[in-house]
Design a protein around this motif. Sequence first.
Motif, short mmCIF file in Angstrom:
data_model
loop_
_atom_site.label_atom_id
_atom_site.label_comp_id
_atom_site.label_asym_id
_atom_site.label_seq_id
_atom_site.Cartn_x
_atom_site.Cartn_y
_atom_site.Cartn_z
N PRO A 221 -9.40 6.48 -8.94
CA PRO A 221 -8.05 6.87 -9.37
C PRO A 221 -7.08 7.03 -8.21
N GLY A 222 -7.56 7.56 -7.09
CA GLY A 222 -6.69 7.74 -5.93
C GLY A 222 -6.18 6.43 -5.36
N GLU A 223 -6.95 5.37 -5.51
CA GLU A 223 -6.50 4.06 -5.03
C GLU A 223 -5.34 3.54 -5.86
N VAL A 224 -5.40 3.78 -7.17
CA VAL A 224 -4.28 3.39 -8.03
C VAL A 224 -3.07 4.26 -7.73
N ALA A 225 -3.29 5.55 -7.54
CA ALA A 225 -2.20 6.47 -7.24
C ALA A 225 -1.49 6.08 -5.95
N ALA A 226 -2.23 5.61 -4.96
CA ALA A 226 -1.62 5.23 -3.69
C ALA A 226 -0.65 4.07 -3.87
N VAL A 227 -1.01 3.13 -4.73
CA VAL A 227 -0.10 2.00 -5.00
C VAL A 227 1.14 2.49 -5.75
N ILE A 228 0.93 3.39 -6.70
CA ILE A 228 2.07 3.95 -7.41
C ILE A 228 2.99 4.69 -6.45
N GLY A 229 2.41 5.41 -5.49
CA GLY A 229 3.21 6.10 -4.48
C GLY A 229 4.09 5.13 -3.70
N LEU A 230 3.57 3.96 -3.40
CA LEU A 230 4.35 2.94 -2.70
C LEU A 230 5.51 2.47 -3.57
N LEU A 231 5.25 2.26 -4.85
CA LEU A 231 6.31 1.80 -5.76
C LEU A 231 7.39 2.85 -5.93
N VAL A 232 7.03 4.12 -5.83
CA VAL A 232 8.01 5.19 -5.92
C VAL A 232 8.90 5.22 -4.68
N GLN A 233 8.36 4.82 -3.54
CA GLN A 233 9.11 4.90 -2.29
C GLN A 233 10.06 3.73 -2.08
N GLU A 234 9.65 2.52 -2.47
CA GLU A 234 10.34 1.32 -2.00
C GLU A 234 11.24 0.70 -3.06
N GLU A 235 12.53 0.60 -2.76
CA GLU A 235 13.48 -0.01 -3.69
C GLU A 235 13.29 -1.52 -3.78
N ALA A 236 12.82 -2.15 -2.72
CA ALA A 236 12.67 -3.61 -2.73
C ALA A 236 11.55 -4.08 -3.66
N LEU A 237 10.66 -3.18 -4.04
CA LEU A 237 9.62 -3.52 -5.00
C LEU A 237 10.16 -3.24 -6.40
N ASN A 238 10.43 -4.29 -7.14
CA ASN A 238 11.04 -4.15 -8.46
C ASN A 238 10.58 -5.29 -9.35
N GLY A 239 10.24 -4.95 -10.59
CA GLY A 239 9.78 -5.96 -11.53
C GLY A 239 8.41 -6.51 -11.22
N GLN A 240 7.63 -5.76 -10.46
CA GLN A 240 6.32 -6.24 -10.03
C GLN A 240 5.20 -5.67 -10.90
N SER A 241 4.11 -6.39 -10.91
CA SER A 241 2.89 -5.93 -11.60
C SER A 241 1.75 -6.06 -10.60
N LEU A 242 1.50 -4.98 -9.89
CA LEU A 242 0.55 -5.02 -8.78
C LEU A 242 -0.87 -4.79 -9.28
N MET A 243 -1.74 -5.75 -8.98
CA MET A 243 -3.14 -5.65 -9.39
C MET A 243 -3.87 -4.66 -8.48
N VAL A 244 -4.64 -3.78 -9.08
CA VAL A 244 -5.49 -2.86 -8.32
C VAL A 244 -6.89 -3.03 -8.92
N ASP A 245 -7.55 -4.09 -8.56
CA ASP A 245 -8.78 -4.50 -9.23
C ASP A 245 -9.82 -5.08 -8.30
N GLY A 246 -9.64 -4.84 -7.01
CA GLY A 246 -10.62 -5.34 -6.06
C GLY A 246 -10.65 -6.83 -5.90
N GLY A 247 -9.61 -7.51 -6.42
CA GLY A 247 -9.52 -8.97 -6.24
C GLY A 247 -10.00 -9.81 -7.38
#
Length: 251
Positions: A221-247
């Motif tokens: 869960p913390g790995e998913v949360a870390a990606v969400i934290g990045l999306l909360v910080q960065e305005e340039a990330l918009n309309g994205q669907s970031l995979m968190v699935d180990g590839g």
Amino acid sequence: MAIRNCLVTGAGSGIGAAVAELLSGQGHRVALAGRREEPLRELSARLPGPSLVLPTDVTRPEDIESMFAACEESWGPVEVLVHSAGAGDSARLESTTDTMWDRQLELNLTAPFRCVRRAVPAMRKAGFGRIVVVASVASKVGAPYVSAYTAAKHGVLGLVRSAAAELADTGVTVNAVCPGYVDTPMTDRSVASIAAHTGRDADGIRAKLAAAQPIGRLILPGEVAAVIGLLVQEEALNGQSLMVDGGSVQS
């Protein structure tokens, strides 16, 4: 980043709880929404910053309105919305009833739509907002026995993309994270359901789900949360669907 008013749905466990802990640890105010009050209170007690406990069923429009109103009354408008509430049903296509279909769309598509719709006016007015929807690897690929869940998760990705395009020049971003199999109570329920329907050993099922990620384990869960934290910080990330699935899905 300034201290923000954050609202996390599905905060009672799993990804939602991890997101709440991350945001609180960064100094933000975090409203905790979920169906069961006790886990929310337990989480609130261990957060380092201010929090609200908001027992909420996001499939009820009146609960959504009360949830936002409580945040606004206590702190002001919601500036960060993380919609993590969701669940899945599993059945053969021909055994998927209308009730199952409706339940999956209501929880996994209509509820996030209503939350996003409720959050947007204040964000648009303020010229700032961050919206992140927890989608799924099922937003990108189909899998057997989860047709209703997959349809809803594909739909919510369309919602995210359209909202992001509409709001791109307002200071509001809308993104999704698409986890694979995560070590959460939801995965525990999936394992139990598969075992009950097939008679297979639960440990073997869990091992197979872990092996579905190329990294050979369940996502944390913390790995998913870390990606969400990045999306909360960065305005340039918009309309994205970031995979968190180990590839497992390279997108």
